[in-house]
Design a protein around this motif. Structure first.
Motif, PDB file in Angstrom:
ATOM      1  N   GLY A 131       0.831  -1.203   0.000  1.00 39.06           N
ATOM      2  CA  GLY A 131       0.000   0.000   0.000  1.00 39.06           C
ATOM      3  C   GLY A 131       0.866   1.253   0.000  1.00 39.06           C
ATOM      4  N   GLU A 132       0.310   2.370  -0.495  1.00 35.38           N
ATOM      5  CA  GLU A 132       1.087   3.597  -0.633  1.00 35.38           C
ATOM      6  C   GLU A 132       1.638   4.088   0.715  1.00 35.38           C
ATOM      7  OE1 GLU A 132      -1.084   6.877  -2.251  1.00 35.38           O
ATOM      8  OE2 GLU A 132       0.681   8.174  -2.350  1.00 35.38           O
ATOM      9  N   SER A 133       0.787   4.079   1.745  1.00 35.27           N
ATOM     10  CA  SER A 133       1.280   4.643   3.008  1.00 35.27           C
ATOM     11  C   SER A 133       2.300   3.723   3.662  1.00 35.27           C
ATOM     12  CB  SER A 133       0.124   4.958   3.967  1.00 35.27           C
ATOM     13  OG  SER A 133      -0.973   4.142   3.727  1.00 35.27           O
ATOM     14  N   PHE A 134       2.097   2.413   3.533  1.00 37.87           N
ATOM     15  CA  PHE A 134       3.073   1.471   4.081  1.00 37.87           C
ATOM     16  C   PHE A 134       4.410   1.621   3.362  1.00 37.87           C
ATOM     17  CE2 PHE A 134       5.037  -2.722   4.620  1.00 37.87           C
ATOM     18  CZ  PHE A 134       4.960  -2.831   5.996  1.00 37.87           C
ATOM     19  N   LEU A 135       4.330   1.728   2.037  1.00 40.72           N
ATOM     20  CA  LEU A 135       5.543   1.913   1.237  1.00 40.72           C
ATOM     21  C   LEU A 135       6.265   3.200   1.670  1.00 40.72           C
ATOM     22  CD1 LEU A 135       5.627   1.462  -2.621  1.00 40.72           C
ATOM     23  CD2 LEU A 135       7.017   3.149  -1.492  1.00 40.72           C
ATOM     24  N   ALA A 136       5.488   4.286   1.818  1.00 42.18           N
ATOM     25  CA  ALA A 136       6.088   5.572   2.190  1.00 42.18           C
ATOM     26  C   ALA A 136       6.815   5.458   3.532  1.00 42.18           C
ATOM     27  CB  ALA A 136       5.009   6.652   2.249  1.00 42.18           C
ATOM     28  N   GLU A 137       6.225   4.706   4.454  1.00 40.76           N
ATOM     29  CA  GLU A 137       6.842   4.513   5.770  1.00 40.76           C
ATOM     30  C   GLU A 137       8.180   3.777   5.648  1.00 40.76           C
ATOM     31  OE1 GLU A 137       3.549   3.762   8.751  1.00 40.76           O
ATOM     32  OE2 GLU A 137       5.033   2.194   9.231  1.00 40.76           O
ATOM     33  N   GLN A 138       8.200   2.767   4.748  1.00 36.21           N
ATOM     34  CA  GLN A 138       9.415   1.951   4.585  1.00 36.21           C
ATOM     35  C   GLN A 138      10.610   2.775   4.093  1.00 36.21           C
ATOM     36  OE1 GLN A 138       8.130  -0.911   6.094  1.00 36.21           O
ATOM     37  NE2 GLN A 138       9.355  -2.063   4.600  1.00 36.21           N
ATOM     38  N   ILE A 139      10.311   3.845   3.358  1.00 41.30           N
ATOM     39  CA  ILE A 139      11.411   4.580   2.719  1.00 41.30           C
ATOM     40  C   ILE A 139      11.460   6.040   3.155  1.00 41.30           C
ATOM     41  CG2 ILE A 139      11.432   3.047   0.687  1.00 41.30           C
ATOM     42  CD1 ILE A 139       9.971   5.245  -0.865  1.00 41.30           C
ATOM     43  N   ALA A 140      10.762   6.352   4.265  1.00 43.21           N
ATOM     44  CA  ALA A 140      10.641   7.764   4.687  1.00 43.21           C
ATOM     45  C   ALA A 140      12.016   8.411   4.891  1.00 43.21           C
ATOM     46  CB  ALA A 140       9.810   7.860   5.962  1.00 43.21           C
ATOM     47  N   ASP A 141      12.920   7.763   5.626  1.00 39.82           N
ATOM     48  CA  ASP A 141      14.216   8.397   5.901  1.00 39.82           C
ATOM     49  C   ASP A 141      15.081   8.450   4.647  1.00 39.82           C
ATOM     50  OD1 ASP A 141      14.235   5.573   6.169  1.00 39.82           O
ATOM     51  OD2 ASP A 141      16.224   5.663   7.093  1.00 39.82           O
ATOM     52  N   TRP A 142      14.949   7.441   3.779  1.00 42.52           N
ATOM     53  CA  TRP A 142      15.654   7.478   2.494  1.00 42.52           C
ATOM     54  C   TRP A 142      15.199   8.677   1.683  1.00 42.52           C
ATOM     55  CZ3 TRP A 142      13.861   7.204  -2.539  1.00 42.52           C
ATOM     56  CH2 TRP A 142      14.809   6.936  -3.535  1.00 42.52           C
ATOM     57  N   GLU A 143      13.878   8.891   1.650  1.00 46.42           N
ATOM     58  CA  GLU A 143      13.323  10.006   0.887  1.00 46.42           C
ATOM     59  C   GLU A 143      13.762  11.347   1.484  1.00 46.42           C
ATOM     60  OE1 GLU A 143       9.050   9.979   0.579  1.00 46.42           O
ATOM     61  OE2 GLU A 143       9.013  11.804  -0.625  1.00 46.42           O
ATOM     62  N   ASP A 144      13.738  11.437   2.831  1.00 49.78           N
ATOM     63  CA  ASP A 144      14.129  12.687   3.501  1.00 49.78           C
ATOM     64  C   ASP A 144      15.569  13.052   3.199  1.00 49.78           C
ATOM     65  OD1 ASP A 144      11.630  12.950   4.555  1.00 49.78           O
ATOM     66  OD2 ASP A 144      12.142  12.110   6.522  1.00 49.78           O
ATOM     67  N   ALA A 145      16.404  12.037   2.974  1.00 56.80           N
ATOM     68  CA  ALA A 145      17.834  12.288   2.759  1.00 56.80           C
ATOM     69  C   ALA A 145      18.173  12.591   1.293  1.00 56.80           C
ATOM     70  CB  ALA A 145      18.633  11.071   3.233  1.00 56.80           C
ATOM     71  N   LEU A 146      17.154  12.637   0.415  1.00 59.55           N
ATOM     72  CA  LEU A 146      17.438  12.928  -1.001  1.00 59.55           C
ATOM     73  C   LEU A 146      18.002  14.340  -1.135  1.00 59.55           C
ATOM     74  CD1 LEU A 146      14.245  11.522  -2.820  1.00 59.55           C
ATOM     75  CD2 LEU A 146      16.552  10.555  -2.862  1.00 59.55           C
ATOM     76  N   PRO A 147      18.982  14.539  -2.021  1.00 57.11           N
ATOM     77  CA  PRO A 147      19.474  15.903  -2.254  1.00 57.11           C
ATOM     78  C   PRO A 147      18.355  16.798  -2.788  1.00 57.11           C
ATOM     79  CG  PRO A 147      20.490  14.321  -3.790  1.00 57.11           C
ATOM     80  CD  PRO A 147      19.657  13.532  -2.850  1.00 57.11           C
ATOM     81  N   PRO A 148      18.462  18.114  -2.600  1.00 55.16           N
ATOM     82  CA  PRO A 148      17.353  19.026  -2.940  1.00 55.16           C
ATOM     83  C   PRO A 148      16.964  19.019  -4.420  1.00 55.16           C
ATOM     84  CG  PRO A 148      19.326  20.258  -2.290  1.00 55.16           C
ATOM     85  CD  PRO A 148      19.588  18.819  -1.973  1.00 55.16           C
ATOM     86  N   ASN A 149      17.880  18.627  -5.312  1.00 51.04           N
ATOM     87  CA  ASN A 149      17.529  18.629  -6.735  1.00 51.04           C
ATOM     88  C   ASN A 149      16.923  17.306  -7.210  1.00 51.04           C
ATOM     89  OD1 ASN A 149      20.083  17.375  -6.416  1.00 51.04           O
ATOM     90  ND2 ASN A 149      20.438  17.536  -8.621  1.00 51.04           N
ATOM     91  N   ILE A 150      16.738  16.361  -6.282  1.00 50.56           N
ATOM     92  CA  ILE A 150      16.130  15.074  -6.653  1.00 50.56           C
ATOM     93  C   ILE A 150      14.842  14.880  -5.856  1.00 50.56           C
ATOM     94  CG2 ILE A 150      16.452  12.563  -6.723  1.00 50.56           C
ATOM     95  CD1 ILE A 150      19.436  13.061  -7.110  1.00 50.56           C
ATOM     96  N   LYS A 151      13.736  14.721  -6.597  1.00 49.09           N
ATOM     97  CA  LYS A 151      12.430  14.596  -5.942  1.00 49.09           C
ATOM     98  C   LYS A 151      11.818  13.230  -6.230  1.00 49.09           C
ATOM     99  CE  LYS A 151      11.855  19.215  -5.032  1.00 49.09           C
ATOM    100  NZ  LYS A 151      12.919  19.358  -4.008  1.00 49.09           N
ATOM    101  N   LEU A 152      10.994  12.766  -5.278  1.00 47.89           N
ATOM    102  CA  LEU A 152      10.306  11.481  -5.439  1.00 47.89           C
ATOM    103  C   LEU A 152       8.802  11.714  -5.557  1.00 47.89           C
ATOM    104  CD1 LEU A 152      10.666   8.328  -5.313  1.00 47.89           C
ATOM    105  CD2 LEU A 152      10.026   8.539  -2.906  1.00 47.89           C
TER     106      LEU A 152
END
Lengths: 417, 417
Positions: B192-213
């Motif tokens: 599910g979308e929210s479960f997936l988002a939880e799994q990768i939340a810190d990975w996503e937060d650490a993305l450089p500012p010019n890379i968006k998910l």
């Protein structure tokens, strides 16, 4: 006749502008409002930003008597529509007890804990009339402001449609004293739009001024919609129905339904009425004919099964196609598709069977059998008939067109009970 | 970074406002412009009336750097867009020789006589740059006026898409000097979308500012799109790809593709790579799994056939399901769906087979097996596995969801070659 109102639609959500979601709500709204005689002047999709939503509302009210919005009513932070409307109409949010009970009932039904964000959904602008959401947690809102009606509904198609049908359309009809309007749908298959128009040109020209005809074409089929507006004379519906015998005479068995049902449902009704069972043998359509037939609820009354014989070994082993026929004529041939239909009838134990064999593309064509060549067959206890069609607009449309053509062959060949 | 341009889309045609046609062009345009980093601010659908089209153009240019229109370029009287634009930009129609040759070539290819109305289509406003239509008779037009770009394209999706891809997108990128942008698509299924988002939340937060998910959810699947904007440092693509191993580690075998292909194509590639053949035995899905698998061009390399066994007699006769198993457990049961998959494997002579049996609804549910109960099975030479799922959002969505779930079970169960 009184002046009919104009409408505008505003669909709200970043996902529409990013192209993540195709806006199907507007087409539904356009169709339903059209049935009341309300013309949609413009459809606008805007993002979830307050300034863009307000500008869209300001412009829409200059052109329309009723402005319908969808989207932005969810429980999350980017759902702004309710707050924007509250400010736009200079009012405040108050708890609506009846909406709260609805939201509570939804959570009780699914046996899930209700969160504070969901409770917040029952707070509505004080000046609006709430619109009940029978199938979701976000109530709709009806505002009247300086002569314009504003309706706000959720973006979830299922919830929006239910709200329109149950509440908004009847209320619009009352509010604008929309004169009674009558519709008759006549669905045809197997005639091109321009050929059909030619067949009935003088009939159409002779229609009284308050009765209009619309052509709604789709793949291989044309839906005709006759719309009658009240003209002060009695029995509008009866007078419209009196026009039909001549239309039926002109179009004959190209008419497959006089209600708004798909071809596969019309075919299913015939099968059920005549107490016949059906099965399919499919090569190029790969199960799509079976899928269409079983997309109709209750189709298990007449649909028993299918054999999808993509590989020639399965045509031989499961359908009894003769290896020498395949060798002599190839899989895409009248001889093979006839044996497939007859074999399916035997193997599946059905009263009637239909079969397809063709070149769906993009590859696999030859000079003699180019992409888009399809053989179709029908078999019952008394006869087997086959038909060749050519149609090439890309793999999926080819499969669609062959499927519709086969359903039509089935419809026209069924024995009368 | 330079300022990226804003775009607006205007779709033209009464059929959109009447709801006869669903506007799919806007979503395509939004997606493609988004890949260049161009934001769509608003989408407007207007009728074929000159005053409404002109008003929409006037408003759009106040908000956007580029205005794209679709529709109204056909050869008939209600196709007004070209004439309106000619007047709007104060110019005149002149014959464009190269467009004329294109139109003539189209008619020559289909071996049809060219009419005067088609010849008229090669007359274009003198100040526009024509946009070649490789697959139809109406050329597109590119105008530049007081700092705004206007692009006019046909409403036929097939023609518009080809024009965008071949000409308009590259020209927009050059004109606005759009900085290079890179995309990587990672497709997941079964989370599910929210479960997936939880799994990768810190990975996503650490993305450089010019890379968006971006999360692009659909039925049972979530597409992740990573977008990188040039930041003056070298090797943007390489730096984006360096982020993927950690993403792959978190999401594991929920990832089914790292390109933009549907699940059935990813499964088909696996089957082809491993040299395996597949068949299906379908009850509740009625042939839809077979249809999905055969919707992929070239699927005849691995897909051999199916048996759709809606009726229990066909489950027994064609798939070898035991009558006593049906009597003891009912058709919607682990035992029956296992026998269906194993029987299909034998009867169709395939390496692997999958099977479905469930209650698609709206009727046919019981307290023990409510609508939305589906049993799925997979069988190969070494194992048979079965899985139960529950999903109820209406007959067609139920069939879709069960089909996607079964394709995923097939993907995850296939033997490694």
């Amino acid at each position: 006749m009184p002046q009919l109102p104009n409408a505008e639609i505003i669909t709200i959500g970043d996902e529409l502008l990013y192209g993540q979601v195709i806006d199907t709500n507007s087409a539904f709204l356009g169709q339903e409002l059209g049935k009341l005689g309300i013309r949609v002047r413009q459809i606008t999709s805007v993002s979830d930003r307050a300034d863009e939503i307000v500008t869209a509302l300001d412009l829409a009210r200059t052109r329309a008597d009723v402005v319908l919005t969808t989207g932005g009513l969810g429980p999350t932070k980017d759902d702004l529509t309710k707050h924007i409307l509250t400010e736009y109409f200079g009012t405040e949010l108050v708890l609506n007890e009846s909406s709260l009970r609805d939201v509570e009932a939804i959570f009780a039904r699914f046996n899930r804990p209700m969160l504070e964000v969901n409770r917040q959904q029952a707070y509505l602008p004080a000046t609006c009339t709430p619109i009940r959401n029978a199938v979701g947690t976000a109530p709709g809102m009806w505002f009247e402001d300086k002569g314009t009606v504003f309706v706000s509904m959720p973006g979830v198609p299922f919830e929006m449609k239910r709200m329109m049908t149950d509440t908004v359309l009847p209320r619009l009809a009352r509010h604008f004293q929309v004169p009674p309007i009558e519709h008759i749908v006549i669905q045809t298959v197997g005639l091109g739009e321009s050929f059909l128009a030619e067949q009935i040109a003088d009939w159409e020209d002779a229609l009284p001024p308050n009765i209009k005809l619309a052509y709604l074409p789709s793949l291989g089929a044309v839906r005709l919609r006759l719309t009658g507006q009240a003209d002060g004379q009695p029995n509008l519906r009866g007078r419209m129905e009196a026009l039909l015998p001549e239309l039926r005479r002109r179009l004959g068995n190209h008419i497959f339904a006089e209600t708004d049902i798909p071809l596969e449902q019309a075919v299913g009704q015939l099968l059920a009425e005549r107490g016949l069972t059906v099965g399919t043998a499919e090569s190029c359509t790969g199960g799509y004919v079976a899928h269409k037939l079983t997309s109709v609820p209750g189709s298990s009354r007449y649909f028993l099964g299918s054999i999808v014989s993509y590989h020639n070994d399965i045509k031989i082993k499961e359908l009894g196609v003769l290896p020498e026929t395949l060798a002599a004529h190839g899989a895409v041939s009248e001889e093979v598709v006839r044996q497939m239909a007859e074999g399916a009838r035997q193997r599946l134990g059905v009263d009637v069977a239909v079969a397809t064999s063709g070149v769906a593309g993009p590859d696999g064509g030859t000079p003699e059998k180019p992409v888009g060549t399809f053989w179709l067959a029908y078999a019952d206890a008394h006869q087997t008939v086959a038909r060749k069609i050519s149609f090439n607009r890309g793999r999926q449309l080819n499969i669609d067109y062959a499927t519709n053509s086969l359903l039509n062959l089935l419809r026209l060949s069924l024995p009368v009970s």
